[in-house]
Each structure stands twice: as structure tokens, then as C-alpha cells.
Design a protein around this motif. Structure first.
Motif, PDB file in Angstrom:
ATOM      1  N   UNK A   1      -6.860   2.793   3.101  1.00  0.00           N
ATOM      2  CA  UNK A   1      -8.309   2.647   3.201  1.00  0.00           C
ATOM      3  C   UNK A   1      -8.749   1.246   2.795  1.00  0.00           C
ATOM      4  N   UNK A   2      -8.126   0.704   1.741  1.00  0.00           N
ATOM      5  CA  UNK A   2      -8.518  -0.610   1.235  1.00  0.00           C
ATOM      6  C   UNK A   2      -8.085  -1.719   2.183  1.00  0.00           C
ATOM      7  N   UNK A   3      -6.830  -1.722   2.576  1.00  0.00           N
ATOM      8  CA  UNK A   3      -6.322  -2.856   3.350  1.00  0.00           C
ATOM      9  C   UNK A   3      -6.060  -2.534   4.809  1.00  0.00           C
ATOM     10  N   UNK A   4      -5.913  -1.280   5.156  1.00  0.00           N
ATOM     11  CA  UNK A   4      -5.653  -0.897   6.530  1.00  0.00           C
ATOM     12  C   UNK A   4      -4.175  -0.919   6.873  1.00  0.00           C
ATOM     13  N   UNK A   5      -3.818  -0.099   7.842  1.00  0.00           N
ATOM     14  CA  UNK A   5      -2.423   0.050   8.246  1.00  0.00           C
ATOM     15  C   UNK A   5      -1.852  -1.245   8.811  1.00  0.00           C
ATOM     16  N   UNK A   6      -2.670  -2.033   9.496  1.00  0.00           N
ATOM     17  CA  UNK A   6      -2.175  -3.279  10.096  1.00  0.00           C
ATOM     18  C   UNK A   6      -1.718  -4.260   9.024  1.00  0.00           C
ATOM     19  N   UNK A   7      -2.470  -4.380   7.926  1.00  0.00           N
ATOM     20  CA  UNK A   7      -2.093  -5.282   6.843  1.00  0.00           C
ATOM     21  C   UNK A   7      -0.825  -4.788   6.160  1.00  0.00           C
ATOM     22  N   UNK A   8      -0.738  -3.490   5.919  1.00  0.00           N
ATOM     23  CA  UNK A   8       0.454  -2.926   5.294  1.00  0.00           C
ATOM     24  C   UNK A   8       1.670  -3.167   6.178  1.00  0.00           C
ATOM     25  N   UNK A   9       1.514  -2.995   7.493  1.00  0.00           N
ATOM     26  CA  UNK A   9       2.628  -3.210   8.419  1.00  0.00           C
ATOM     27  C   UNK A   9       3.038  -4.684   8.471  1.00  0.00           C
ATOM     28  N   UNK A  10       2.065  -5.579   8.432  1.00  0.00           N
ATOM     29  CA  UNK A  10       2.358  -7.012   8.524  1.00  0.00           C
ATOM     30  C   UNK A  10       2.875  -7.586   7.215  1.00  0.00           C
ATOM     31  N   UNK A  11       2.449  -7.033   6.091  1.00  0.00           N
ATOM     32  CA  UNK A  11       2.825  -7.560   4.773  1.00  0.00           C
ATOM     33  C   UNK A  11       3.356  -6.441   3.871  1.00  0.00           C
ATOM     34  N   UNK A  12       4.487  -5.847   4.229  1.00  0.00           N
ATOM     35  CA  UNK A  12       4.989  -4.734   3.410  1.00  0.00           C
ATOM     36  C   UNK A  12       5.430  -5.172   2.014  1.00  0.00           C
ATOM     37  N   UNK A  13       5.608  -6.483   1.820  1.00  0.00           N
ATOM     38  CA  UNK A  13       6.060  -6.990   0.527  1.00  0.00           C
ATOM     39  C   UNK A  13       4.905  -7.278  -0.423  1.00  0.00           C
ATOM     40  N   UNK A  14       3.675  -7.131   0.024  1.00  0.00           N
ATOM     41  CA  UNK A  14       2.505  -7.411  -0.805  1.00  0.00           C
ATOM     42  C   UNK A  14       2.253  -6.231  -1.734  1.00  0.00           C
ATOM     43  N   UNK A  15       2.226  -6.500  -3.036  1.00  0.00           N
ATOM     44  CA  UNK A  15       2.070  -5.432  -4.018  1.00  0.00           C
ATOM     45  C   UNK A  15       1.046  -5.810  -5.073  1.00  0.00           C
ATOM     46  N   UNK A  16       0.418  -4.798  -5.590  1.00  0.00           N
ATOM     47  CA  UNK A  16      -0.390  -4.937  -6.794  1.00  0.00           C
ATOM     48  C   UNK A  16       0.104  -3.859  -7.738  1.00  0.00           C
TER      49      UNK A  16
END
Length: 68
Positions: free
Chosen positions: A10-25
């Protein structure tokens, strides 16, 4: 799908998660819910962290990449 996964999408969207799977908080579910409910994400200067070594390790890998 877990509540955390739903919130993340919901926050970042599936496209961002797919493009940047290494991005973590790094936070727990309560922390994530607090971010979502408040609409705010606070940043801390790495010098104030309990363990600032992760920033040192990031710098070791990031500097050569940025120089290239």
C-alpha cells in the motif's frame, strides 16, 4: 499475505517492490503501523545510532559504485 506485506504494498506499491527488492526499512509491525498511521518517517543521524557500523559498511561498498 501478511498485514505487513499488505501495508508495504500500500505504501510503495508492487512496482517499487519488484524494481527494488533490496530496499528495506528495519522495524517491527508496530513500528510500521506507527509510520502508516502518523504519515511520518523520521530519520536519525547515523552518529546517534546504537550501532553505526552498518553505515561504515555501506560506505565501503557505496563509494566505489558512485565513483564509477
Amino acid at each position: 499475505m501478511s498485514k505487513v506485506q499488505e501495508i508495504t504494498l500500500t505504501i510503495v506499491g508492487a512496482a517499487v517492490v519488484a524494481e527494488h527488492p533490496e530496499l528495506h526499512h528495519y522495524t517491527d509491525e508496530q513500528g510500521l503501523l506507527g509510520i502508516v498511521n502518523s504519515g511520518a518517517l523520521w530519520a536519525t543521524n547515523f552518529n546517534d545510532l546504537n550501532d553505526s557500523s552498518e553505515v561504515v559498511h555501506l560506505r565501503e561498498r557505496l563509494e566505489p559504485e558512485l565513483a564509477a
